[in-house]
Design a protein around this motif. Structure first.
Motif, PDB file in Angstrom:
ATOM      1  N   TYR A 298       5.233   3.210  -2.051  1.00 18.77           N
ATOM      2  CA  TYR A 298       4.421   1.680  -0.758  1.00 18.77           C
ATOM      3  C   TYR A 298       2.958   1.335  -0.440  1.00 18.77           C
ATOM      4  CZ  TYR A 298       9.223   1.060  -0.190  1.00 18.77           C
ATOM      5  OH  TYR A 298      10.696   0.408   0.219  1.00 18.77           O
ATOM      6  N   ASN A 299       1.910   2.959  -1.320  1.00 20.53           N
ATOM      7  CA  ASN A 299       0.973   2.955  -0.550  1.00 20.53           C
ATOM      8  C   ASN A 299      -0.022   1.981  -2.081  1.00 20.53           C
ATOM      9  OD1 ASN A 299       0.334   3.869   1.686  1.00 20.53           O
ATOM     10  ND2 ASN A 299      -0.538   5.969   1.043  1.00 20.53           N
ATOM     11  N   LYS A 300       1.241   1.889  -2.950  1.00 23.29           N
ATOM     12  CA  LYS A 300       0.267   1.266  -4.262  1.00 23.29           C
ATOM     13  C   LYS A 300       0.178  -0.051  -3.876  1.00 23.29           C
ATOM     14  CE  LYS A 300       0.720   1.560  -9.283  1.00 23.29           C
ATOM     15  NZ  LYS A 300       1.412   1.698 -10.461  1.00 23.29           N
ATOM     16  N   ARG A 301       1.709  -0.126  -3.759  1.00 17.39           N
ATOM     17  CA  ARG A 301       2.009  -1.451  -3.054  1.00 17.39           C
ATOM     18  C   ARG A 301       1.394  -2.331  -2.524  1.00 17.39           C
ATOM     19  NH1 ARG A 301       7.112  -4.647  -3.671  1.00 17.39           N
ATOM     20  NH2 ARG A 301       8.263  -2.579  -3.939  1.00 17.39           N
ATOM     21  N   ALA A 302       0.911  -1.727  -1.708  1.00 10.80           N
ATOM     22  CA  ALA A 302      -0.673  -2.438  -0.895  1.00 10.80           C
ATOM     23  C   ALA A 302      -1.914  -2.663  -1.212  1.00 10.80           C
ATOM     24  CB  ALA A 302      -0.330  -1.415   0.703  1.00 10.80           C
ATOM     25  N   ARG A 303      -2.270  -1.263  -2.368  1.00 16.50           N
ATOM     26  CA  ARG A 303      -3.418  -1.840  -3.221  1.00 16.50           C
ATOM     27  C   ARG A 303      -3.503  -3.269  -3.645  1.00 16.50           C
ATOM     28  NH1 ARG A 303      -2.768   3.517  -3.161  1.00 16.50           N
ATOM     29  NH2 ARG A 303      -2.178   3.813  -5.211  1.00 16.50           N
ATOM     30  N   VAL A 304      -1.837  -3.184  -4.925  1.00 11.40           N
ATOM     31  CA  VAL A 304      -1.770  -4.231  -5.416  1.00 11.40           C
ATOM     32  C   VAL A 304      -1.365  -5.532  -5.387  1.00 11.40           C
ATOM     33  CG1 VAL A 304       0.481  -4.378  -7.725  1.00 11.40           C
ATOM     34  CG2 VAL A 304      -0.440  -2.344  -7.162  1.00 11.40           C
ATOM     35  N   MET A 305      -0.669  -5.915  -4.092  1.00 12.68           N
ATOM     36  CA  MET A 305      -0.167  -6.508  -3.995  1.00 12.68           C
ATOM     37  C   MET A 305      -0.852  -6.964  -2.272  1.00 12.68           C
ATOM     38  SD  MET A 305       4.483  -6.233  -4.625  1.00 12.68           S
ATOM     39  CE  MET A 305       4.536  -8.020  -4.806  1.00 12.68           C
ATOM     40  N   GLY A 306      -1.574  -6.451  -1.955  1.00 15.71           N
ATOM     41  CA  GLY A 306      -1.925  -6.651  -0.823  1.00 15.71           C
ATOM     42  C   GLY A 306      -1.186  -6.429   0.253  1.00 15.71           C
ATOM     43  N   ALA A 307      -1.278  -5.678   1.844  1.00 17.92           N
ATOM     44  CA  ALA A 307      -1.620  -5.422   2.807  1.00 17.92           C
ATOM     45  C   ALA A 307      -0.060  -5.888   3.619  1.00 17.92           C
ATOM     46  CB  ALA A 307      -2.218  -4.988   4.178  1.00 17.92           C
ATOM     47  N   ASP A 308      -0.483  -7.406   3.585  1.00 18.37           N
ATOM     48  CA  ASP A 308       0.713  -7.857   4.304  1.00 18.37           C
ATOM     49  C   ASP A 308       2.041  -8.285   3.715  1.00 18.37           C
ATOM     50  OD1 ASP A 308      -0.713  -8.932   6.687  1.00 18.37           O
ATOM     51  OD2 ASP A 308      -1.678 -10.782   5.735  1.00 18.37           O
ATOM     52  N   GLU A 309       1.774  -8.768   2.431  1.00 17.46           N
ATOM     53  CA  GLU A 309       3.530  -8.828   1.708  1.00 17.46           C
ATOM     54  C   GLU A 309       3.743  -7.100   1.814  1.00 17.46           C
ATOM     55  OE1 GLU A 309       4.863  -9.721  -3.453  1.00 17.46           O
ATOM     56  OE2 GLU A 309       2.604 -10.700  -2.123  1.00 17.46           O
ATOM     57  N   ALA A 310       2.993  -6.379   1.288  1.00 16.37           N
ATOM     58  CA  ALA A 310       3.952  -5.120   1.633  1.00 16.37           C
ATOM     59  C   ALA A 310       4.193  -4.349   2.521  1.00 16.37           C
ATOM     60  CB  ALA A 310       2.306  -3.351   0.947  1.00 16.37           C
ATOM     61  N   ARG A 311       3.861  -4.709   3.949  1.00 17.22           N
ATOM     62  CA  ARG A 311       4.812  -4.033   4.868  1.00 17.22           C
ATOM     63  C   ARG A 311       5.580  -5.075   5.497  1.00 17.22           C
ATOM     64  NH1 ARG A 311       1.212  -6.883   9.745  1.00 17.22           N
ATOM     65  NH2 ARG A 311       2.557  -8.412   9.551  1.00 17.22           N
ATOM     66  N   ASN A 312       5.207  -6.810   4.892  1.00 16.21           N
ATOM     67  CA  ASN A 312       6.907  -7.068   4.667  1.00 16.21           C
ATOM     68  C   ASN A 312       7.462  -7.375   4.265  1.00 16.21           C
ATOM     69  OD1 ASN A 312       6.015  -8.865   6.774  1.00 16.21           O
ATOM     70  ND2 ASN A 312       5.098 -10.562   4.958  1.00 16.21           N
ATOM     71  N   HIS A 313       7.201  -6.189   2.972  1.00 18.88           N
ATOM     72  CA  HIS A 313       8.605  -5.757   1.716  1.00 18.88           C
ATOM     73  C   HIS A 313       8.947  -4.396   3.068  1.00 18.88           C
ATOM     74  CE1 HIS A 313      10.572  -4.329  -1.381  1.00 18.88           C
ATOM     75  NE2 HIS A 313      10.426  -3.348  -0.966  1.00 18.88           N
TER      76      HIS A 313
END
Length: 118
Positions: free
Chosen positions: A86-101
């Motif tokens: 999920y940390n990688k997802r936040a770096r790649v997709m952005g924090a807001d999108e990762a948090r919503n996911h």
């Protein structure tokens, strides 16, 4: 956690294989542990953000521990791997999108725990 709850978690472990299509194909203990650890992580984050859920991270961590004890797999490593994912997802997709996911996944986990406990 009560003994009845732990028994229902242990019995529910097999149900995890049917709660997600991917796991229905490969209900290996490793996959079950990965899914449970991922749920433990995202539910703990959702709890910290006041997302309303019926089941908390303690239930998921309990399930991780049961799978860990029965299989000898490393539950803590699985949780750390989920966190890294999920940390990688936040770096790649952005924090807001990762948090919503993460919040969406936490709600999915909540429904899965309802199936496990039924």
């Amino acid at each position: 956690m009560t003994p009845k709850f732990l028994i229902s978690l242990a019995c529910g472990t097999a149900l995890l294989a049917f709660s997600q299509p991917v796991l229905a194909k490969d209900p290996s203990p490793k996959k079950l542990l990965e899914m449970s650890a991922g749920c433990a992580y995202v539910v703990s984050i959702a709890e910290g953000s006041d997302v309303s859920l019926n089941y908390g991270s303690a239930e998921w961590i309990g399930l991780v521990r049961i799978i860990e004890q029965r299989t000898g797999l490393d539950g803590e490593k699985a949780i750390q791997t989920a966190k890294a994912k999920y940390n990688k997802r936040a770096r790649v997709m952005g924090a807001d999108e990762a948090r919503n996911h993460m919040f969406k996944r936490a709600r999915d986990c909540d429904r899965e725990m309802a199936v496990i406990q039924s």
